[in-house]
Motif scaffolding. Structure first.
Motif, PDB file in Angstrom:
ATOM      1  N   ASP A 264       0.753  -1.166  -0.014  1.00 18.84           N
ATOM      2  CA  ASP A 264      -0.014  -0.019  -0.192  1.00 18.84           C
ATOM      3  C   ASP A 264       0.815   1.169  -0.079  1.00 18.84           C
ATOM      4  O   ASP A 264       0.139   2.371   0.003  1.00 18.84           O
ATOM      5  N   THR A 265       2.299   1.183   0.083  1.00 17.44           N
ATOM      6  CA  THR A 265       3.129   2.195   0.056  1.00 17.44           C
ATOM      7  C   THR A 265       3.397   2.932  -1.092  1.00 17.44           C
ATOM      8  O   THR A 265       3.910   3.978  -1.377  1.00 17.44           O
ATOM      9  N   ASP A 266       3.280   2.177  -2.246  1.00 14.26           N
ATOM     10  CA  ASP A 266       3.618   2.283  -3.700  1.00 14.26           C
ATOM     11  C   ASP A 266       2.814   1.697  -4.597  1.00 14.26           C
ATOM     12  O   ASP A 266       2.255   0.656  -4.315  1.00 14.26           O
ATOM     13  N   PHE A 267       3.072   1.937  -5.860  1.00 14.21           N
ATOM     14  CA  PHE A 267       2.154   1.479  -7.100  1.00 14.21           C
ATOM     15  C   PHE A 267       3.296   0.382  -7.273  1.00 14.21           C
ATOM     16  O   PHE A 267       4.754   0.343  -7.637  1.00 14.21           O
ATOM     17  N   HIS A 268       2.728  -0.914  -7.774  1.00 18.33           N
ATOM     18  CA  HIS A 268       3.313  -2.178  -8.292  1.00 18.33           C
ATOM     19  C   HIS A 268       2.531  -2.459  -9.655  1.00 18.33           C
ATOM     20  O   HIS A 268       1.690  -2.336  -9.631  1.00 18.33           O
TER      21      HIS A 268
END
Length: 279
Positions: A264-268
């Protein structure tokens, strides 16, 4: 003040005149050296075998090697291009639980799905914000606005007509037996404390490309930031095994975290490849 030295007690089992024998200092046991090499040799062999297995496991992952044709590319540049009359995505409006008793209803409201700054947002809200908490549990009849049961359940998902981008709601229902009970469950709910029924307490979104694009075999890539906590969650499971009662789903279902953070901390980028042989 002088420091008092503690008296060191001697063992009464040993004689002060006896010399302790230490034969290992004079002659080494050859078997101990063999045991040493065997132990560490087996450890190194295990590490090497594990590395080889990991390498070939990675190398043998099935991938699509043929050239692919682009079917859909959505960058979420405008609300109209995503959710408009000729938009890419179709909002499914339903409150039946989608076959597994899901807690939420899905709506066409921009409160639950919208486009902003080049991103698609899917956001949950509480039904009590609109109806009040008392109405959720007793004495209220709720009819969801814009129910899409006739479109999503008019024919089976495997029917080729359901993947036609020009298909309308009217011709999707034609020829199929209309299930009044299923329609009622999908489009309305009654809260009754005596009967133990409530109105879906959470509202969210469920979207698909059933009116714009479809594939049978190919590759799908989605770049997303996965939510964490609360009522907004993503689930997936793979049911597999030689028999139904030897299902290995427990080995491929559960919470997964990154080694140095969470999703949830960055786009993957999440990728699915689908052929006749593998998925």
């Amino acid at each position: 003040m002088a420091k008092i030295k503690p008296t060191r007690h001697k063992s009464t089992m040993l004689s002060s005149k006896e010399t302790l024998e230490k034969p290992w200092l004079k002659e080494r046991d050859p078997y101990s050296r063999v045991a040493y090499f065997i132990t560490y040799g087996v450890m190194l062999i295990g590490i090497a075998c594990g590395a080889i297995r990991c390498y070939y496991g990675w190398k043998n992952v099935p991938l699509i090697k043929e050239n692919l044709c682009l079917v859909l590319d959505e960058e979420f540049n405008s609300e109209e291009g995503v959710f408009g009359d000729n938009g890419t995505f179709f909002r499914e409006v339903d409150m039946s639980g989608f076959g597994n008793g899901e807690f939420e209803m899905t709506t066409a409201s921009s409160n639950n799905s919208f486009v902003k700054n080049g991103h698609l947002y899917i956001t949950p809200t509480l039904t009590s914000d609109n109806l009040g908490e008392a109405a959720i549990v007793d004495g209220y009849i709720y009819n969801i606005t814009g129910c899409t049961y006739n479109i999503t359940k008019g024919v089976e998902y495997t029917d080729s007509s359901s993947h036609d981008a020009t298909t309308t709601a009217s011709n999707m229902v034609s020829g199929a037996d209309f299930d009044v009970g299923a329609y009622t469950r999908a489009c309305s709910a009654v809260s009754n404390a005596t009967a133990g029924t409530i109105i879906n307490p959470v509202q969210s979104a469920r979207i698909s490309t059933r009116r714009s694009a479809s594939i049978k075999f190919g590759k799908v890539e989605v770049r997303a930031k996965i939510p964490r906590g609360g009522t907004n969650w993503v689930r997936a499971s793979l049911n597999w095994g030689p028999l139904t009662w030897l299902n290995g789903v427990a080995k491929t279902y559960g919470a997964w975290n990154l080694r140095r953070g969470s999703y949830d901390t960055d786009f993957h980028t999440y990728v699915l490849e689908w052929t006749e042989e593998f998925m």
